[in-house]
Structure formats: structure tokens, C-alpha cells
Design an enzyme around this catalytic site. Structure first.
Site, PDB file in Angstrom:
ATOM      1  N   LYS A   1       0.745  -1.669   0.096  1.00  0.00           N
ATOM      2  CA  LYS A   1       0.150  -0.040   0.312  1.00  0.00           C
ATOM      3  C   LYS A   1       0.763   1.604   0.254  1.00  0.00           C
ATOM      4  O   LYS A   1       1.722   1.391   0.466  1.00  0.00           O
ATOM      5  CB  LYS A   1      -0.985   0.165   1.245  1.00  0.00           C
TER       6      LYS A   1
ATOM      7  N   LYS B   1      -2.050  -1.727  -3.880  1.00  0.00           N
ATOM      8  CA  LYS B   1      -2.958  -0.372  -3.751  1.00  0.00           C
ATOM      9  C   LYS B   1      -2.201   0.685  -4.446  1.00  0.00           C
ATOM     10  O   LYS B   1      -1.202   0.855  -3.051  1.00  0.00           O
ATOM     11  CB  LYS B   1      -3.318  -0.481  -2.473  1.00  0.00           C
TER      12      LYS B   1
END
Ligand code: PBG
Length: 327
Positions: free
Chosen positions: A195, A248
Site C-alpha cells: 500500500k 494499492k
């Protein structure tokens, strides 16, 4: 042998031929639908920066989850907005919190649907950071027990999958031990393993009311410059017990999705984040792009890069469009 014997256009000549040789297909089963849950009854609130996205009270979240399942979408992921915030984020593990209530209502309404929950403190802390603050810094180890308590409360409410998105080191192991210690061996962990500290999360922070009140998230989320580091993050999370991992954002990180999915055998998800959604919505509203065509092309590209599933705010629309195309 090259041209003129070789002609790649031969296999592009008709729709049926193109369908036959197509390497990747998008289907409603590829999607996870993110939903924002607020306290109360029969309440919805629009999110200005994400047209078409609403925050919903648990009863209405259950109705929307049923629509998702009926459209062929196998999973939802829930984000909560608590009634109150404090420095430790204690509402995150309140058994009567909006997410905990929504899990129970969704499981009641559509037992077959996979219910995932986002596990992170930023919506619950008054400072808006993803962990607790000690001496002006986000304290990794003090945050772990709180994240574990949050995941456990979701499991007790009936969640099938918990998805830690905080980026503290060791959180996957902490969640696995807490779940197993309380009889939730069957609850899976989807780790937001890679992330990035991304500007593409802007609209989400309005939707989830989770903007940091000081500083930024760069001391725990990944540097967008790094791809090799993503492989280390993923390897460690798998070692700690992650059943699935996520990259992400999606669109600007297709190379990371490709490398992670080539290297590891766990299912790899990708999160088409709020900023990606907002850009498409804005350009479509201005009449500059064809929303439907762009969304289906872009989600297919994320799948082609190697994602097994995609978290997308377009899940319901995309499922409907695919249905219309006879996918
Ligand atoms: C919570 C969390 C965020 C997103 C998912 N979980 C925000 C952030 O880390 O700042 C972003 C999702 C999106 O932008 O759609 N930590």
C-alpha cells in the site's frame, strides 16, 4: 517468416474470432464492492468527491449488499465512520459500532456474500493516523493490539475476511494470532501488503472522514518510487499468515501488480482507489470520455496485469455493463 505471410490482423477480423482468442476476460466475480457505513437507521449521505458513492446506515448497507450479490459480485468490503473519535480509536472495536452492525445485517440478508472489513484506525482516531501516537509518532507495536482487537470484533460480528490497511509492521501476524486465539481460524486475512502513500486516496479521506490532522502517512505507507520493496512486504505478510494480498492503488501500479502476481502464488487483489474513480467520473461528466468503455478497459487492464480480483467503486455498474454485453 514475417510479413506478408504473417498478418496479425487475421485474428482480429470478426467479433467471434476476437472473442475466441481473447486472453483475459472481465466478469462480475472479479469485483469486490467497497461500502461506507455510518451509524443510524435509514440514512444515506452523498460523497461530493465521489459521485454515485453514498455512505449508508447498516440497514441500507445490507440492502445495497444484496444488490451487489444479485449483480454477481461475490464480495463487499466495509469501511466504518464511528459516532465518535478519540486518540486511541476505541470505537473501532465497539461491538455495537456501525461496521459490526452492518456485518451482522448483511450476513443475515445475504449469507452467501463474502463480507470483508477494512482494519485500520484512521477513521476512528481524532488525529486521523492509522495507529496510535506516542511521543508525536505513530507507534507501531502499540497499534498492533488495537488493530487485533478491531479485527476480532469484526470476526465476532461475522466477517469472513479481515483486511488490514494500516501498514504497521507485524500486523498480519498479530491479527492471525488474535483470531486463532479466539476460535476464528476460519476467518481469512487479505493484507493490503503493498500500500503506497498515494495522492490518489484524496476523495476517500472525504468519504471516510479520515484525513490525518498533522503530517502525512509516509512513515508507514510505501514510497511510490519503490517496487522491489513491495516484494519484501508481500513475502513478509505471507509468512505472517496472509491468505491473500493486495496492491494499492491499481492504475499507476500495474507493474507492481504484475511483479507480485508473477512471484507469489496467493491470490493478488488490486484496489482501484477513490482518486481513480473520481478522475473517471469527472471526465465522463464533462463529456470527455465514455465512462462505461473506459471503466471496462481499465479494469480489464488491472486483471491483465495479474490481479485475481479488483476492489472498485464501479463494481455494481461494471457488473451490470458486463451482464448487458453477455459476458
Ligand atoms: C485506510 C484506508 C485508506 C484507503 C483504504 N483504506 C485511506 C488511506 O490510507 O489514506 C483508501 C481507499 C481509496 O482511496 O479508495 N487506511
Amino acid at each position: 517468416m514475417g510479413f506478408p505471410e504473417q498478418r496479425l490482423r487475421r485474428l482480429r477480423a470478426t467479433p467471434a474470432l476476437r472473442r475466441l482468442v481473447r486472453e483475459h476476460r472481465l466478469e462480475p466475480a472479479d469485483f469486490v464492492y467497497p461500502m461506507f457505513v455510518i451509524p443510524g437507521r435509514a440514512r444515506t449521505e452523498a460523497v461530493a468527491a465521489m459521485p454515485g458513492v453514498e455512505r449508508r446506515s447498516p440497514d441500507l448497507a445490507a440492502a445495497e449488499a444484496r444488490r451487489a450479490y444479485e449483480a454477481g459480485v461475490p464480495a463487499v468490503i466495509l469501511f466504518g465512520l464511528p459516532a465518535a473519535k478519540d486518540p486511541e480509536g476505541t470505537e473501532a472495536w465497539n461491538p455495537q459500532g456501525p461496521v459490526q452492525e452492518a456485518i451482522a445485517r448483511i450476513k443475515d440478508a445475504v449469507p452467501e456474500l463474502v463480507v470483508m472489513t477494512d482494519v485500520c484506525l484512521c477513521q476512528y482516531t481524532d488525529h486521523g493516523h492509522c495507529g496510535v501516537i506516542r511521543d508525536g509518532r505513530v507507534d507501531n507495536d502499540a497499534s498492533l493490539e488495537r488493530l487485533a482487537a478491531m479485527a476480532l470484533s469484526h470476526a465476532r460480528a461475522g466477517a469472513d475476511v479481515v483486511a488490514p490497511s494500516d501498514m504497521m509492521d507485524g500486523r498480519v501476524g498479530a491479527l492471525r494470532r488474535a483470531l486463532d486465539g479466539d476460535g476464528f481460524q476460519h476467518v481469512a486475512i487479505l493484507s493490503y501488503a503493498a500500500k503506497y502513500a498515494s495522492a490518489f486516496y484524496g476523495p476517500f479521506r472525504e468519504a471516510a472522514d479520515s484525513a490525518p490532522q498533522f503530517g502525512d502517512r509516509r512513515s508507514y505507507q510505501m514510497d511510490p518510487a519503490n517496487a522491489r520493496e513491495a516484494l519484501r512486504e508481500v513475502a513478509l505478510d505471507i509468512e505472517e499468515g496472509a491468505d491473500m494480498v493486495m496492491v494499492k492503488p491499481a492504475l499507476a501500479y500495474l507493474d507492481v501488480i504484475a511483479r507480485v502476481s508473477q512471484r507469489f502464488d496467493v491470490p493478488v487483489g488490486a484496489y482501484a482507489v477513490s482518486g481513480e474513480y473520481a478522475m473517471i467520473k469527472a471526465a465522463a461528466a464533462a463529456g470527455w470520455i465514455d465512462e462505461r468503455a473506459v471503466v471496462l478497459e481499465y479494469l480489464l487492464a488491472v486483471k491483465r496485469a495479474g490481479a485475481r480480483f479488483i476492489l472498485t467503486y464501479h463494481a455494481l455498474d461494471a457488473a451490470r455493463w458486463l451482464e448487458e454485453e453477455g459476458a
